[in-house]
Design a protein around this motif. Structure first.
Motif, PDB file in Angstrom:
ATOM      1  N   ARG A   1       1.060  -1.347   0.067  1.00 57.93           N
ATOM      2  CA  ARG A   1      -0.015   0.052  -0.083  1.00 57.93           C
ATOM      3  C   ARG A   1       0.607   1.247  -0.032  1.00 57.93           C
ATOM      4  O   ARG A   1       0.664   2.173  -0.752  1.00 57.93           O
ATOM      5  CB  ARG A   1      -1.003  -0.207   1.266  1.00 57.93           C
TER       6      ARG A   1
ATOM      7  N   ARG B   1       2.591   1.727  -3.343  1.00 53.15           N
ATOM      8  CA  ARG B   1       1.683   2.436  -4.517  1.00 53.15           C
ATOM      9  C   ARG B   1       1.674   3.793  -4.153  1.00 53.15           C
ATOM     10  O   ARG B   1       1.558   4.696  -5.128  1.00 53.15           O
ATOM     11  CB  ARG B   1       0.247   1.825  -4.305  1.00 53.15           C
TER      12      ARG B   1
ATOM     13  N   THR C   1      -6.461  -2.307  -5.255  1.00 52.82           N
ATOM     14  CA  THR C   1      -6.093  -2.967  -4.189  1.00 52.82           C
ATOM     15  C   THR C   1      -5.018  -4.137  -4.662  1.00 52.82           C
ATOM     16  O   THR C   1      -5.111  -4.465  -5.748  1.00 52.82           O
ATOM     17  CB  THR C   1      -7.256  -3.466  -3.453  1.00 52.82           C
TER      18      THR C   1
END
Lengths: 64, 318
Positions: free
Chosen positions: B218, B221, B270
């Motif tokens: 996460r 990203r 995701t």
């Protein structure tokens, strides 16, 4: 048991030798071309043994 | 190893490196990027360079880059053995001895720096020597295994070639070469983090502290998006300097919009979505990042050609 003349090992070694040879020739050609280019560009060329060096003479004149 | 020894030991064809295996140590694909960016740095700089001097300078810059690649492969052989992406490199494949790679890297480093000095000037040679040292020692030996910021700081090594090219042409430095440096420097993190997103297990297994391993996917990203956003003003800003112009501005605007959209898409996804389509968005972003850099430098080159032809539309005040 001896290796055959056309064994993969020999082929690889021959390829390596040819590669090194071609690289060295290319390097020589490049350095030769570089020398010609530098000379044509009018860079001063001074020998360092048993000869008159203009660069040193200029410095001597400036010192006087 | 003698023929007899090789044959009596195995009875089959012994593994011995070919010329191409030694060339592979020099990372030819990285060299091609170095050649291109150094050439652009050299050609867009003010002042003319004799074509043979330019050719020699580019060859020796590429040789220096290759030498640092060999030193990197020597040092990272243990990591390369683990990662599927690098397992077939000459040292982990058992084709080249680590000592040979070290010797080749050191010898070529010396030759490249000395010859670049003779061909051009001390500044360019000094920058090349520093680049080799930075990549082999600072990045490979230190940062790569020590910090998730490895490729952020290490990216400087890949960013130097256009600066060296500029130094070859002018004998000095200025704002423009450092803008080209900044463009590659800022581009490197999103480029490699996109790769790390879809090469997850590789870095994990090799215990390389990539951002994906230390801070999670996460966070990676988010970092891709932040660095891409920070890259855009650097890339577009170059249009308003001596090496930019209207053509470059148009190219940079389009490329940065596309790149930002890609980074945005990566940030929104995701892990489940990425897994489902085999990391298609991340792979597309990675592929586009190569075009992104190539086309920016191509636009610099186009602007230089237009300036020579008297057709350029400069955006600078002067």
């Amino acid at each position: 048991m001896a290796l055959a003349r056309d064994h993969e090992l020999h082929r690889r070694r021959a390829g390596r030798n040819i590669g090194v040879g071609v690289t060295l020739v290319a390097f020589i050609v490049l350095v030769f071309g570089l020398t010609i280019a530098k000379v044509q560009s009018g860079g001063s060329i001074e020998a360092f043994d048993h000869t008159f060096r203009p660069g040193l003479a200029e410095r001597a004149e400036q010192a006087q | 190893m003698s023929d007899v020894h090789a044959d009596s030991q195995t009875g089959s064809a012994p593994i011995e490196a070919g010329f191409g295996d030694y060339v592979a140590l020099l990372k030819p694909r990285v060299m091609s990027l170095v050649v291109f960016t150094a050439l652009v740095g050299l050609l867009v700089a003010p002042g003319a360079v004799h074509p043979v001097v330019a050719l020699a300078a580019i060859v020796f810059i590429a040789l220096g880059a290759g030498a640092s690649g060999a030193l990197n492969m020597w040092w990272d052989a243990d990591i390369d053995r683990v990662m599927s992406r690098t397992r077939r490199r000459p040292i982990p494949a058992g084709l080249v001895e680590p000592g040979e790679a070290l010797g080749l890297g050191l010898a070529l480093s010396g030759i490249a720096v000395v010859m670049l000095w003779l061909a051009s000037n001390a500044l360019a040679a000094g920058l090349l020597a520093f680049t080799i040292f930075f990549y082999a020692v600072i990045y490979s030996m230190w940062l790569k295994r020590a910090t998730p910021q490895n490729i952020v700081i290490g990216g400087a090594a890949g960013a130097f070639p256009p600066v060296i090219g500029w130094a070859v042409a002018t004998g000095g430095l200025g704002l423009e070469p450092w803008l080209m440096f900044a463009l590659i420097f800022m581009w490197t993190p999103p480029h490699f983090w996109a790769l790390a997103l879809f090469m997850k297990s590789d870095y994990h297994l090799a215990r390389v502290p990539m951002l994906t391993v230390t801070h999670g996917r996460r966070a990676t990203r988010a970092h891709v998006l932040v660095y891409t956003a920070a890259l855009a003003p650097v890339a577009i800003g170059a249009a308003f300097t001596g090496i930019g112009g209207a053509v470059y501005l148009a190219v940079a605007l389009v490329l940065n919009v596309v790149f930002l959209r890609g980074a945005w898409a990566i940030w929104r996804r995701t892990e489940a979505q990425a897994e489902a389509d085999g990391y298609a968005t991340e792979k597309r972003f990675f592929r586009f990042s190569l075009w992104y850099l190539f086309l920016h430098f191509g636009a610099f080159l186009a602007e230089a050609a237009l300036r020579t032809a008297g057709l350029a539309l400069p955006l600078t005040g002067g």
